[in-house]
Design a protein around this motif. Structure first.
Motif, short mmCIF file in Angstrom:
data_model
loop_
_atom_site.label_atom_id
_atom_site.label_comp_id
_atom_site.label_asym_id
_atom_site.label_seq_id
_atom_site.Cartn_x
_atom_site.Cartn_y
_atom_site.Cartn_z
N LEU A 1 10.40 20.05 13.13
CA LEU A 1 10.31 20.23 14.58
C LEU A 1 8.85 20.27 15.02
O LEU A 1 8.49 19.69 16.06
N ASN A 2 8.02 20.94 14.26
CA ASN A 2 6.59 21.00 14.57
C ASN A 2 5.98 19.60 14.58
O ASN A 2 5.19 19.24 15.47
N GLU A 3 6.41 18.79 13.61
CA GLU A 3 5.94 17.41 13.52
C GLU A 3 6.45 16.59 14.70
O GLU A 3 5.70 15.80 15.30
N ALA A 4 7.73 16.78 15.05
CA ALA A 4 8.31 16.04 16.18
C ALA A 4 7.62 16.38 17.49
O ALA A 4 7.52 15.54 18.40
N ALA A 5 7.15 17.62 17.59
CA ALA A 5 6.46 18.06 18.81
C ALA A 5 5.01 17.61 18.84
O ALA A 5 4.32 17.81 19.85
N ARG B 270 17.25 13.32 14.19
CA ARG B 270 16.04 13.02 14.95
C ARG B 270 16.27 13.21 16.44
O ARG B 270 15.41 13.70 17.18
N ARG B 271 17.47 12.85 16.90
CA ARG B 271 17.81 13.03 18.32
C ARG B 271 17.84 14.53 18.66
O ARG B 271 17.35 14.95 19.72
N ALA B 272 18.40 15.33 17.75
CA ALA B 272 18.45 16.77 17.97
C ALA B 272 17.05 17.38 18.00
O ALA B 272 16.77 18.27 18.81
N LEU B 273 16.17 16.90 17.13
CA LEU B 273 14.79 17.39 17.14
C LEU B 273 14.12 17.07 18.48
O LEU B 273 13.40 17.92 19.04
N GLU B 274 14.35 15.89 19.01
CA GLU B 274 13.75 15.52 20.29
C GLU B 274 14.30 16.38 21.43
O GLU B 274 13.56 16.77 22.34
N VAL C 1 21.69 23.48 22.77
CA VAL C 1 21.03 22.48 21.93
C VAL C 1 21.12 22.97 20.49
O VAL C 1 20.82 24.14 20.22
N ASN C 2 21.56 22.10 19.58
CA ASN C 2 21.76 22.50 18.19
C ASN C 2 20.98 21.57 17.26
O ASN C 2 21.15 20.35 17.32
N VAL C 3 20.13 22.17 16.43
CA VAL C 3 19.44 21.41 15.39
C VAL C 3 19.90 22.00 14.07
O VAL C 3 19.40 23.04 13.63
N ILE C 4 20.87 21.35 13.47
CA ILE C 4 21.49 21.86 12.25
C ILE C 4 21.38 20.80 11.16
O ILE C 4 21.84 19.66 11.35
N ARG C 5 20.77 21.17 10.06
CA ARG C 5 20.69 20.26 8.91
C ARG C 5 21.12 21.02 7.68
O ARG C 5 20.36 21.82 7.11
N THR C 6 22.36 20.81 7.26
CA THR C 6 22.93 21.64 6.20
C THR C 6 22.38 21.32 4.82
O THR C 6 22.58 22.10 3.89
N ASP C 7 21.69 20.19 4.68
CA ASP C 7 21.09 19.90 3.37
C ASP C 7 19.66 20.42 3.27
O ASP C 7 18.99 20.23 2.25
N ALA C 8 19.18 21.07 4.32
CA ALA C 8 17.85 21.69 4.26
C ALA C 8 17.94 22.97 3.44
O ALA C 8 18.91 23.73 3.55
N ALA C 9 16.94 23.23 2.64
CA ALA C 9 16.94 24.43 1.80
C ALA C 9 16.78 25.69 2.63
O ALA C 9 17.24 26.76 2.23
N ALA C 10 16.13 25.57 3.77
CA ALA C 10 15.84 26.72 4.61
C ALA C 10 15.68 26.26 6.05
O ALA C 10 15.36 25.10 6.32
N THR C 11 15.88 27.19 6.98
CA THR C 11 15.60 26.87 8.38
C THR C 11 14.12 26.53 8.55
O THR C 11 13.76 25.70 9.39
N ALA C 12 13.27 27.15 7.74
CA ALA C 12 11.84 26.84 7.79
C ALA C 12 11.57 25.36 7.56
O ALA C 12 10.63 24.79 8.13
N GLU C 13 12.38 24.71 6.73
CA GLU C 13 12.21 23.28 6.48
C GLU C 13 12.46 22.48 7.76
O GLU C 13 11.73 21.51 8.05
#
Length: 331
Positions: free
Chosen positions: A143-147, A5-9, A126-138
């Motif tokens: 990120l769209n929601e955080a914005a 969440r911090r990375a998304l912000e 700045v790095n937003v990395i979530r390795t359990d996400a199925a896709a970068t699109a996820e």
């Protein structure tokens, strides 16, 4: 607050603080790379920002139905010596996967790295990395929601395409309740799932069929029949009028053979350059093998590019697979 969440912000601040962006995705892009590139473009337009989209290899025509597809440049196009201080890399497992693009970076360039590959080395400011996400699109959905941005029809189509392709039509083990929930929500914004599946997963070129016929004649079983491989030379590509894009998916025919643990395709993309794709069932983490060879990816789907002949590439990959499986290639 979680690190994610911090990375998304931090990423939201990056988007708001800059006005003009260069958006990149990995060489030889797939549906997630192209969908994510165009999803970022849709987000930036909502924020009133300007951008340029670049992929070293260009974008495969099969994704031409996506909005703003025609705006993706390849490096053969004249960018008038332009440079950028704000760079966004999506779906790039490491910095090398961006390709030969450093000349587009201004001396003070800051880079936002958004990715889901376990082999990502956090190469961004700045790095937003979530390795359990199925896709970068996820991740971009989050990120769209955080914005605080609304979901538009264009954004929904791009995100759905990334999710669909990187989960193999929601069939792979990376399919989760969360990405299925996202997909369901996106259908409310005009996404036609049958149309997207037809374009991305069903339609194949005649050149691909001709190349498949040639490739299957080279099928080799090794490592006690735990590994299946196919080989495509430049001559094979030229003889059927195919290109590197037409060779996509050949590796799956190897991996899907009953009893096979790892499928491999070797494609001589250019003279002296071999593109290696690896797909695993359960016993081997092929991302570790790809990483050893200068590539990257996921535990069950990875790849690398090797210099040398097809025979030399085969020897390097088979030796690495032999160590991982505990079985020599000729056993």
């Amino acid at each position: 607050m979680t690190d994610y969440r911090r990375a998304l912000e931090e990423a939201v601040r990056f988007l708001r603080e800059h006005d003009r962006f260069l958006i990149l995705s990995h060489v030889n892009p797939d549906g997630d790379a192209i969908g994510s590139t165009l999803a970022v473009a849709a987000m930036l337009e909502q924020l009133g920002k300007s951008y340029v989209l670049v992929n070293e290899s260009g974008a495969p025509d099969k994704f031409s139905f996506l909005p703003r597809f025609e705006r993706i440049c390849n490096l053969s196009q004249d960018l008038a010596g332009d440079t950028f201080s704000a760079v966004i890399a999506v779906d790039c497992a490491d910095a090398s996967r961006m390709g030969d693009v450093r000349h587009l970076f201004a001396p003070d360039a800051a880079l936002l790295n958004i990715d889901h590959h376990p082999t990502n080395d956090a190469f961004g400011a700045v790095n937003v990395i979530r390795t359990d996400a199925a896709a970068t699109a996820e991740i971009l959905y989050d990120l769209n929601e955080a914005a605080g941005l609304p979901i538009t029809e264009d954004f929904a189509l791009c995100i759905y395409t990334g999710l669909l392709t990187d989960t193999g039509g929601f069939r792979y083990s990376n399919t989760s309740p969360y990405n299925m929930e996202i997909a369901a929500r996106l259908l409310r914004y005009g996404v036609n799932p049958g149309d997207v599946a037809e374009r991305c997963l069903e339609v194949i070129t005649l050149s691909h069929v001709k190349l498949l016929r040639q490739a299957l004649q080279t099928l080799r079983m090794s490592h006690g029949n735990l590994v299946a491989s196919v080989f495509v030379s430049r001559q094979d590509l030229e003889s059927v009028g195919a290109d590197r894009e037409d060779a996509g998916g050949l590796v799956n025919y190897c991996r899907n053979i009953e009893g096979v643990e790892v499928g491999v395709s070797f494609v001589e993309a250019e003279p002296g350059t071999v593109k290696v794709s690896l797909r695993a069932r359960s016993r081997v983490d092929v991302s570790e093998i790809a990483k050893q060879l200068g590539g990257g990816g996921h535990a069950k789907a990875a790849g690398c590019t090797l210099r040398g002949t097809l025979a030399e590439a085969q020897e390097r990959v088979w030796n690495a697979l032999g160590q991982a499986l505990g079985v020599n290639a000729d056993e």
